[in-house]
Design a protein around this motif. Structure first.
Motif, PDB file in Angstrom:
ATOM      1  N   UNK A 234       4.850  -0.400   2.394  1.00 58.00           N
ATOM      2  CA  UNK A 234       4.017  -1.572   2.111  1.00 58.00           C
ATOM      3  C   UNK A 234       3.175  -1.365   0.857  1.00 58.00           C
ATOM      4  N   UNK A 235       3.032  -2.418   0.075  1.00 60.52           N
ATOM      5  CA  UNK A 235       2.251  -2.330  -1.145  1.00 60.52           C
ATOM      6  C   UNK A 235       0.773  -2.579  -0.848  1.00 60.52           C
ATOM      7  N   UNK A 236      -0.081  -1.994  -1.711  1.00 62.75           N
ATOM      8  CA  UNK A 236      -1.536  -2.190  -1.635  1.00 62.75           C
ATOM      9  C   UNK A 236      -2.094  -1.866  -0.248  1.00 62.75           C
ATOM     10  N   UNK A 237      -1.492  -0.871   0.412  1.00 61.39           N
ATOM     11  CA  UNK A 237      -1.989  -0.377   1.696  1.00 61.39           C
ATOM     12  C   UNK A 237      -1.852   1.135   1.699  1.00 61.39           C
ATOM     13  N   UNK A 238      -2.956   1.840   1.685  1.00 55.02           N
ATOM     14  CA  UNK A 238      -2.902   3.303   1.609  1.00 55.02           C
ATOM     15  C   UNK A 238      -2.397   3.897   2.908  1.00 55.02           C
ATOM     16  N   UNK A 253      -5.081  20.459  -1.545  1.00 51.80           N
ATOM     17  CA  UNK A 253      -5.192  19.010  -1.699  1.00 51.80           C
ATOM     18  C   UNK A 253      -4.334  18.286  -0.673  1.00 51.80           C
ATOM     19  N   UNK A 254      -4.818  17.133  -0.216  1.00 50.69           N
ATOM     20  CA  UNK A 254      -4.000  16.196   0.538  1.00 50.69           C
ATOM     21  C   UNK A 254      -4.222  14.814  -0.064  1.00 50.69           C
ATOM     22  N   UNK A 255      -3.259  13.934   0.162  1.00 47.46           N
ATOM     23  CA  UNK A 255      -3.246  12.656  -0.538  1.00 47.46           C
ATOM     24  C   UNK A 255      -2.920  11.512   0.416  1.00 47.46           C
ATOM     25  N   UNK A 256      -3.554  10.370   0.184  1.00 43.75           N
ATOM     26  CA  UNK A 256      -3.037   9.107   0.698  1.00 43.75           C
ATOM     27  C   UNK A 256      -2.707   8.257  -0.520  1.00 43.75           C
ATOM     28  N   UNK A 257      -1.705   7.422  -0.391  1.00 43.52           N
ATOM     29  CA  UNK A 257      -1.281   6.659  -1.553  1.00 43.52           C
ATOM     30  C   UNK A 257      -0.687   5.327  -1.175  1.00 43.52           C
ATOM     31  N   UNK A 258      -0.483   4.514  -2.188  1.00 44.90           N
ATOM     32  CA  UNK A 258       0.146   3.222  -1.987  1.00 44.90           C
ATOM     33  C   UNK A 258       0.930   2.830  -3.220  1.00 44.90           C
ATOM     34  N   UNK A 259       2.013   2.151  -2.988  1.00 40.30           N
ATOM     35  CA  UNK A 259       2.829   1.603  -4.065  1.00 40.30           C
ATOM     36  C   UNK A 259       2.232   0.258  -4.494  1.00 40.30           C
ATOM     37  N   UNK A 260       2.191  -0.002  -5.788  1.00 36.82           N
ATOM     38  CA  UNK A 260       1.704  -1.277  -6.297  1.00 36.82           C
ATOM     39  C   UNK A 260       2.630  -1.749  -7.418  1.00 36.82           C
ATOM     40  N   UNK A 261       2.670  -3.055  -7.628  1.00 32.86           N
ATOM     41  CA  UNK A 261       3.535  -3.622  -8.657  1.00 32.86           C
ATOM     42  C   UNK A 261       2.763  -4.684  -9.437  1.00 32.86           C
ATOM     43  N   UNK A 262       3.213  -4.920 -10.632  1.00 36.94           N
ATOM     44  CA  UNK A 262       2.481  -5.821 -11.533  1.00 36.94           C
ATOM     45  C   UNK A 262       2.974  -7.253 -11.431  1.00 36.94           C
ATOM     46  N   UNK A 394      -7.470  -1.626   0.044  1.00 35.30           N
ATOM     47  CA  UNK A 394      -6.935  -2.156  -1.206  1.00 35.30           C
ATOM     48  C   UNK A 394      -6.348  -3.537  -0.980  1.00 35.30           C
ATOM     49  N   UNK A 395      -6.326  -4.317  -2.044  1.00 31.89           N
ATOM     50  CA  UNK A 395      -5.745  -5.662  -1.953  1.00 31.89           C
ATOM     51  C   UNK A 395      -5.388  -6.146  -3.347  1.00 31.89           C
ATOM     52  N   UNK A 396      -4.327  -6.945  -3.406  1.00 30.34           N
ATOM     53  CA  UNK A 396      -4.047  -7.713  -4.618  1.00 30.34           C
ATOM     54  C   UNK A 396      -5.037  -8.867  -4.690  1.00 30.34           C
ATOM     55  N   UNK A 397      -5.367  -9.263  -5.900  1.00 31.88           N
ATOM     56  CA  UNK A 397      -6.356 -10.319  -6.072  1.00 31.88           C
ATOM     57  C   UNK A 397      -6.148 -10.962  -7.431  1.00 31.88           C
ATOM     58  N   UNK A 398      -6.387 -12.250  -7.526  1.00 25.37           N
ATOM     59  CA  UNK A 398      -6.302 -12.909  -8.830  1.00 25.37           C
ATOM     60  C   UNK A 398      -7.556 -12.601  -9.634  1.00 25.37           C
ATOM     61  N   UNK A 399      -7.400 -12.636 -10.926  1.00 25.72           N
ATOM     62  CA  UNK A 399      -8.542 -12.419 -11.813  1.00 25.72           C
ATOM     63  C   UNK A 399      -9.653 -13.414 -11.509  1.00 25.72           C
ATOM     64  N   UNK A 400      -9.285 -14.668 -11.262  1.00 24.51           N
ATOM     65  CA  UNK A 400     -10.270 -15.713 -11.011  1.00 24.51           C
ATOM     66  C   UNK A 400     -11.042 -15.456  -9.719  1.00 24.51           C
ATOM     67  N   UNK A 401     -10.329 -15.004  -8.662  1.00 26.41           N
ATOM     68  CA  UNK A 401     -11.003 -14.745  -7.389  1.00 26.41           C
ATOM     69  C   UNK A 401     -12.005 -13.620  -7.520  1.00 26.41           C
TER      70      UNK A 401
END
Length: 413
Positions: A234-238, A253-262, A394-401
């Motif tokens: 899932x994108x934008x979810x760590x 070190x340990x990591x949490x991560x998320x995939x994101x796209x433009x 994390x979340x996707x968001x519009x510039x205007x929002x």
């Protein structure tokens, strides 16, 4: 040197050229090499050999080796002026064999360890010395030993990496001290390994040998990275990576991560509570009792060789009055104007490439451990549950929002 070629064949690439230029010890049965070896052949950071998701505030020096039974490698050096340093060994699968970090490395007689005793940082450098040994077999950390070859591995090949995070002097990648001296004991013979070119020149990482070496690591790393964040993640979810094996992971070190796209007009917002850390750039000692030694948020290309694009480390991250950070990841055209001073921006980089966003936690304290990334992975529990307020939402968001309502409007808070 034939063993080096064998390793690279195993990784899927015949690399005969590299046997003459990488300082690799031959197995004991071959006897001492005919020429003086070169130690710390490869350096990696965000500008040189940027591969396998490095942190932009650290530098890595790598030395391959081959050790027969009874062989060993002695390292001797000076504790760097830095937030953290460690010695990590890896097998031919590019996974961790052993880790010995700064505060575990006992000082030489008459020396002090500034990662254990803050006052030792004021000692002359010749009184901040240490020795460690890489051994082919079980290691005793109390004697500054490190296991050099993975148990059950069919070949005696390994790699050792020296890591230095956040040097006190940003201009000195190694923390103001030379890289460790190296002496190999092979079949009872002591063989010194002279340092490679200093300072490291990026121009030396071009040409057929460097290209072949990069191709080898690219192949192994690409296979590992594709499994860490598969296309259906899932994108934008760590979440916890499926695995970091094969990516030269740091045992601390340990990591949490998320995939994101433009998408044009869309940015990514990330918010969470920040752990406390020793701000060594501001004069604090790494021995300060804090929640973690280091943390960072790094944005990386999800395409071989998986370079880091940009990081915001703990000391580079703005916090609000409640100790929370807010990151905005956006291409320049999508970045809102007049961002609040409590928002930290991380550049998107190429918009043609999907990304992976990583949160690192390094060596959490016992008190902080239940909210750390480490606890989530050790228990196999969803980090959104175990990390509490420290979980990066994390979340996707519009510039205007975002411009209209800030992070709360994007995250639904």
């Amino acid at each position: 040197m034939h063993s080096v070629v064998a390793l690279f064949v195993r990784l899927g690439c015949v690399l005969a050229l590299i046997s003459g230029v990488v300082g690799v010890a031959a197995p004991a049965s071959a006897g001492p090499p005919d020429s003086v070896l070169c130690a710390w052949r490869f350096m990696s950071n965000d500008t040189v050999l940027n591969v396998a998701f490095p942190d932009a505030n650290s530098t890595y020096w790598l030395m391959p080796y081959a050790l027969g039974p009874g062989d060993s490698i002695e390292l001797s050096g000076t504790y760097p002026a830095a937030r953290y340093f460690s010695l990590n060994t890896y097998g031919t699968d590019l996974n961790t064999v052993d880790t010995l970090r700064d505060n575990q490395i006992a000082p030489d007689p008459g020396s002090g360890n500034p990662y254990v005793d803050a006052s030792a940082a004021a000692l002359p450098t010749d009184q901040q010395r240490w020795h460690a040994r890489l051994v082919n077999g079980p290691a005793d950390h109390s004697r500054n030993e490190i296991q050099a070859v993975a148990s059950g591995q069919s070949t005696p090949i390994g790699f050792v990496i020296v890591r230095v995070y956040v040097p006190t002097d940003p201009a000195s990648l190694g923390g103001g001290v030379p890289l460790p001296d190296v002496r190999l004991t092979l079949a009872g013979n002591q063989v010194p390994a002279q340092p490679c070119e200093q300072p490291f020149n990026p121009a030396t990482y071009t040409g057929p040998v460097a290209d072949a070496a990069k191709a080898v690591f690219d192949q192994g790393i690409a296979a590992a990275a594709s499994g860490a964040f598969p296309g259906n993640a899932p994108e934008a979810t760590f979440g916890n990576p499926a695995s970091t094996a094969g990516l030269f992971p740091n045992g601390d070190n340990k990591y949490v991560g998320t995939r994101i796209s433009y998408q044009p007009g869309r940015l990514v917002v990330v918010r969470a509570k920040a752990p406390t850390f020793p701000d060594t750039r501001a004069g604090q000692s790494p021995t300060e009792p804090t929640q973690v030694r280091y943390w960072s948020m790094c944005q990386n290309d999800l395409r071989t060789p998986y370079p880091v694009v940009a990081c915001a480390a703990d000391f580079q991250t703005a916090l609000d009055a409640d100790g929370y950070y807010t990151y905005v990841l956006a291409a320049p055209a999508d970045l809102p104007a007049n961002l609040p001073s409590t928002v930290t921006t991380i550049p998107w980089g190429s918009t043609d490439v999907d990304k992976v966003l990583f949160l690192r936690n390094m060596t959490p304290s016992a008190a902080f451990y239940p909210n750390s990334v480490q606890a989530s992975q050790d228990s196999g529990t969803d980090p959104a549950v175990t990390m509490g307020p420290y979980y990066p939402r994390a979340a996707y968001c519009s510039t205007e929002t975002f411009a209209a309502g800030g992070a709360a409007a994007c995250l639904g808070a």
